[in-house]
Scaffold this motif. Structure first.
Motif, PDB file in Angstrom:
ATOM      1  N   GLN A 244       0.816  -1.201   0.000  1.00  0.00           N
ATOM      2  CA  GLN A 244       0.000   0.000   0.000  1.00  0.00           C
ATOM      3  C   GLN A 244       0.864   1.272   0.000  1.00  0.00           C
ATOM      4  N   ILE A 245       1.978   1.237   0.717  1.00  0.00           N
ATOM      5  CA  ILE A 245       2.904   2.373   0.706  1.00  0.00           C
ATOM      6  C   ILE A 245       3.470   2.570  -0.691  1.00  0.00           C
ATOM      7  N   ASP A 246       3.857   1.487  -1.350  1.00  0.00           N
ATOM      8  CA  ASP A 246       4.395   1.599  -2.715  1.00  0.00           C
ATOM      9  C   ASP A 246       3.352   2.196  -3.665  1.00  0.00           C
ATOM     10  N   GLU A 247       2.105   1.756  -3.539  1.00  0.00           N
ATOM     11  CA  GLU A 247       1.049   2.298  -4.389  1.00  0.00           C
ATOM     12  C   GLU A 247       0.801   3.774  -4.084  1.00  0.00           C
ATOM     13  N   ALA A 248       0.867   4.133  -2.804  1.00  0.00           N
ATOM     14  CA  ALA A 248       0.673   5.538  -2.434  1.00  0.00           C
ATOM     15  C   ALA A 248       1.799   6.410  -2.982  1.00  0.00           C
ATOM     16  N   ILE A 249       3.042   5.908  -2.921  1.00  0.00           N
ATOM     17  CA  ILE A 249       4.163   6.656  -3.489  1.00  0.00           C
ATOM     18  C   ILE A 249       3.950   6.882  -4.974  1.00  0.00           C
ATOM     19  N   ASP A 250       3.558   5.829  -5.693  1.00  0.00           N
ATOM     20  CA  ASP A 250       3.292   5.958  -7.130  1.00  0.00           C
ATOM     21  C   ASP A 250       2.241   7.034  -7.390  1.00  0.00           C
ATOM     22  N   ALA A 251       1.171   7.027  -6.588  1.00  0.00           N
ATOM     23  CA  ALA A 251       0.079   7.987  -6.779  1.00  0.00           C
ATOM     24  C   ALA A 251       0.552   9.413  -6.522  1.00  0.00           C
ATOM     25  N   LEU A 252       1.345   9.609  -5.457  1.00  0.00           N
ATOM     26  CA  LEU A 252       1.798  10.954  -5.105  1.00  0.00           C
ATOM     27  C   LEU A 252       2.862  11.474  -6.076  1.00  0.00           C
ATOM     28  N   VAL A 253       3.588  10.559  -6.689  1.00  0.00           N
ATOM     29  CA  VAL A 253       4.523  10.966  -7.749  1.00  0.00           C
ATOM     30  C   VAL A 253       3.747  11.358  -8.991  1.00  0.00           C
ATOM     31  N   GLU A 254       2.753  10.530  -9.345  1.00  0.00           N
ATOM     32  CA  GLU A 254       1.997  10.760 -10.572  1.00  0.00           C
ATOM     33  C   GLU A 254       1.179  12.047 -10.516  1.00  0.00           C
ATOM     34  N   ASP A 255       0.583  12.351  -9.359  1.00  0.00           N
ATOM     35  CA  ASP A 255      -0.271  13.543  -9.306  1.00  0.00           C
ATOM     36  C   ASP A 255       0.498  14.819  -8.955  1.00  0.00           C
ATOM     37  N   GLY A 256       1.815  14.700  -8.790  1.00  0.00           N
ATOM     38  CA  GLY A 256       2.645  15.877  -8.576  1.00  0.00           C
ATOM     39  C   GLY A 256       2.770  16.328  -7.136  1.00  0.00           C
ATOM     40  N   THR A 257       2.207  15.555  -6.190  1.00  0.00           N
ATOM     41  CA  THR A 257       2.250  15.969  -4.788  1.00  0.00           C
ATOM     42  C   THR A 257       3.677  16.030  -4.257  1.00  0.00           C
ATOM     43  N   ILE A 258       4.468  14.987  -4.520  1.00  0.00           N
ATOM     44  CA  ILE A 258       5.837  14.980  -4.008  1.00  0.00           C
ATOM     45  C   ILE A 258       6.679  16.050  -4.695  1.00  0.00           C
ATOM     46  N   ALA A 259       6.468  16.252  -5.990  1.00  0.00           N
ATOM     47  CA  ALA A 259       7.192  17.314  -6.691  1.00  0.00           C
ATOM     48  C   ALA A 259       6.876  18.676  -6.083  1.00  0.00           C
ATOM     49  N   ALA A 260       5.624  18.887  -5.681  1.00  0.00           N
ATOM     50  CA  ALA A 260       5.234  20.155  -5.064  1.00  0.00           C
ATOM     51  C   ALA A 260       5.911  20.329  -3.705  1.00  0.00           C
ATOM     52  N   ILE A 261       6.031  19.251  -2.943  1.00  0.00           N
ATOM     53  CA  ILE A 261       6.721  19.323  -1.657  1.00  0.00           C
ATOM     54  C   ILE A 261       8.202  19.625  -1.883  1.00  0.00           C
ATOM     55  N   MET A 262       8.791  18.994  -2.892  1.00  0.00           N
ATOM     56  CA  MET A 262      10.186  19.287  -3.225  1.00  0.00           C
ATOM     57  C   MET A 262      10.371  20.769  -3.543  1.00  0.00           C
ATOM     58  N   GLU A 263       9.457  21.321  -4.310  1.00  0.00           N
ATOM     59  CA  GLU A 263       9.548  22.734  -4.673  1.00  0.00           C
ATOM     60  C   GLU A 263       9.447  23.622  -3.432  1.00  0.00           C
ATOM     61  N   ASP A 264       8.574  23.250  -2.503  1.00  0.00           N
ATOM     62  CA  ASP A 264       8.431  24.023  -1.272  1.00  0.00           C
ATOM     63  C   ASP A 264       9.740  24.083  -0.489  1.00  0.00           C
ATOM     64  N   PHE A 265      10.510  23.012  -0.544  1.00  0.00           N
ATOM     65  CA  PHE A 265      11.755  22.943   0.213  1.00  0.00           C
ATOM     66  C   PHE A 265      12.973  23.373  -0.608  1.00  0.00           C
ATOM     67  N   GLY A 266      12.758  23.717  -1.882  1.00  0.00           N
ATOM     68  CA  GLY A 266      13.868  24.133  -2.722  1.00  0.00           C
ATOM     69  C   GLY A 266      14.734  22.992  -3.195  1.00  0.00           C
ATOM     70  N   TYR A 267      14.166  21.779  -3.247  1.00  0.00           N
ATOM     71  CA  TYR A 267      14.926  20.612  -3.674  1.00  0.00           C
ATOM     72  C   TYR A 267      14.827  20.435  -5.184  1.00  0.00           C
ATOM     73  N   THR A 268      15.934  20.076  -5.799  1.00  0.00           N
ATOM     74  CA  THR A 268      15.924  19.680  -7.199  1.00  0.00           C
ATOM     75  C   THR A 268      16.292  18.197  -7.263  1.00  0.00           C
ATOM     76  N   GLY A 269      15.778  17.531  -8.251  1.00  0.00           N
ATOM     77  CA  GLY A 269      15.996  16.100  -8.363  1.00  0.00           C
ATOM     78  C   GLY A 269      14.783  15.486  -9.025  1.00  0.00           C
ATOM     79  N   THR A 270      14.438  14.286  -8.643  1.00  0.00           N
ATOM     80  CA  THR A 270      13.338  13.566  -9.271  1.00  0.00           C
ATOM     81  C   THR A 270      12.394  13.036  -8.207  1.00  0.00           C
ATOM     82  N   ALA A 271      11.120  13.286  -8.368  1.00  0.00           N
ATOM     83  CA  ALA A 271      10.118  12.650  -7.516  1.00  0.00           C
ATOM     84  C   ALA A 271      10.034  11.182  -7.927  1.00  0.00           C
ATOM     85  N   GLY A 272      10.250  10.293  -6.989  1.00  0.00           N
ATOM     86  CA  GLY A 272      10.260   8.866  -7.316  1.00  0.00           C
ATOM     87  C   GLY A 272      11.662   8.388  -7.593  1.00  0.00           C
ATOM     88  N   ASP A 273      11.789   7.479  -8.536  1.00  0.00           N
ATOM     89  CA  ASP A 273      13.080   6.847  -8.845  1.00  0.00           C
ATOM     90  C   ASP A 273      13.860   7.690  -9.827  1.00  0.00           C
TER      91      ASP A 273
END
Length: 278
Positions: A244-273
């Protein structure tokens, strides 16, 4: 944000379970029952971790995606990332208190014991070269200039290997630093031409250290790409939680949630792998 149903994940009836003993953890320190946590996701936090605030934000997003409420448990003075006792401390915390621990490096040939398992990465963050002068690439820097490296980091190890493979006259002189603020000061005052540093660490320096605000990052090429993939540690017996955690990670990567959190913190890189991992 995609919501994932986790019926029965945490609210399991208390049952006796047998846990494999590893690394000499006394049996009396481990609770051999499953917790009845209802709608909570118990999250272990390393209070000395470089991604602590970011990981809390990701854990909160994951819990929301799973219709759970995150409950955080801070490490006992910080979980050491190396040294004796780390795996014992981690096993006790994960058995007695927590369902997940974020901020763990995902790599091939995982060094973790049999009781532990890792999720897929939720973020991949690179090492960069931070400079003050108008350099565009590592190859622009004269070999007469010294470079700093973050002591004992993955970026340092990869840079040392690459540097040693160059002809002697083409090698940089490297100065290792344990103090990132001091290394930043040395770049700012021109003592060294640049510093090899993990991008999220540099992002935090730019917020807290005025001297870092005058620096910018450039790629480390031709040094091989050095990227740390970050995932979540769980107990191996919690196979349903892992799926379930793996599926949630996939969902949050796909919908841009993790990328948005990265932007909030000033992180560059890749959401996910990410590819090019060392």
């Amino acid at each position: 944000m995609l919501k994932l149903l986790m019926a029965g994940l945490i609210g399991l009836a208390a049952t006796t379970a047998s846990f494999a003993q590893s690394y000499g953890v006394p049996a009396e320190l481990l609770k051999n029952t499953r917790r009845m946590d209802g709608d909570k996701l118990q999250v272990c936090v390393d209070i000395t971790g470089k991604l602590q605030a970011f990981d809390r934000a990701v854990a909160t997003a994951l819990a929301e995606a799973l219709f759970l409420k995150p409950e955080f448990h801070e490490g006992f003075g910080g979980y050491p990332t190396s040294g004796e006792g780390f795996l014992d401390e981690l096993q006790i915390a994960m058995t007695n208190s927590c369902d997940v621990m974020l901020g763990m490096t995902v790599q091939e040939n995982s060094p973790y014991p049999e009781w532990a398992v890792l999720s897929r990465p939720y973020v991949s963050l690179p090492y960069m070269l931070a400079v003050k002068d108008d350099y565009k690439a590592l190859t622009d820097i004269p070999k007469s200039r010294k470079l700093g490296t973050a002591l004992s980091s993955m970026g340092e190890r990869v840079f040392i290997t690459w540097n040693q493979q160059q002809p002697k006259e083409q090698r940089f002189i490297r100065l290792p630093y344990a103090d990132m603020d001091l290394m930043t000061k040395r770049v700012a005052d021109g003592s060294i031409a640049g510093m090899v540093i993990w991008q999220p660490v540099f992002a935090e320096l730019q917020k807290s250290n005025p001297e870092a605000a005058g620096l910018h990052t450039i790629p480390l090429a031709p040094v091989p790409d050095t990227v740390t993939r970050v995932g979540i540690l769980m107990k191996a017996r919690d196979s349903y939680l892992r799926s379930q955690i793996d599926e949630a990670i996939d969902a949050l990567v796909e919908d841009g949630t993790i990328a948005a959190i990265m932007e909030d913190f000033g992180y560059t890189g890749t959401a996910g792998d990410a590819k090019g991992v060392q």
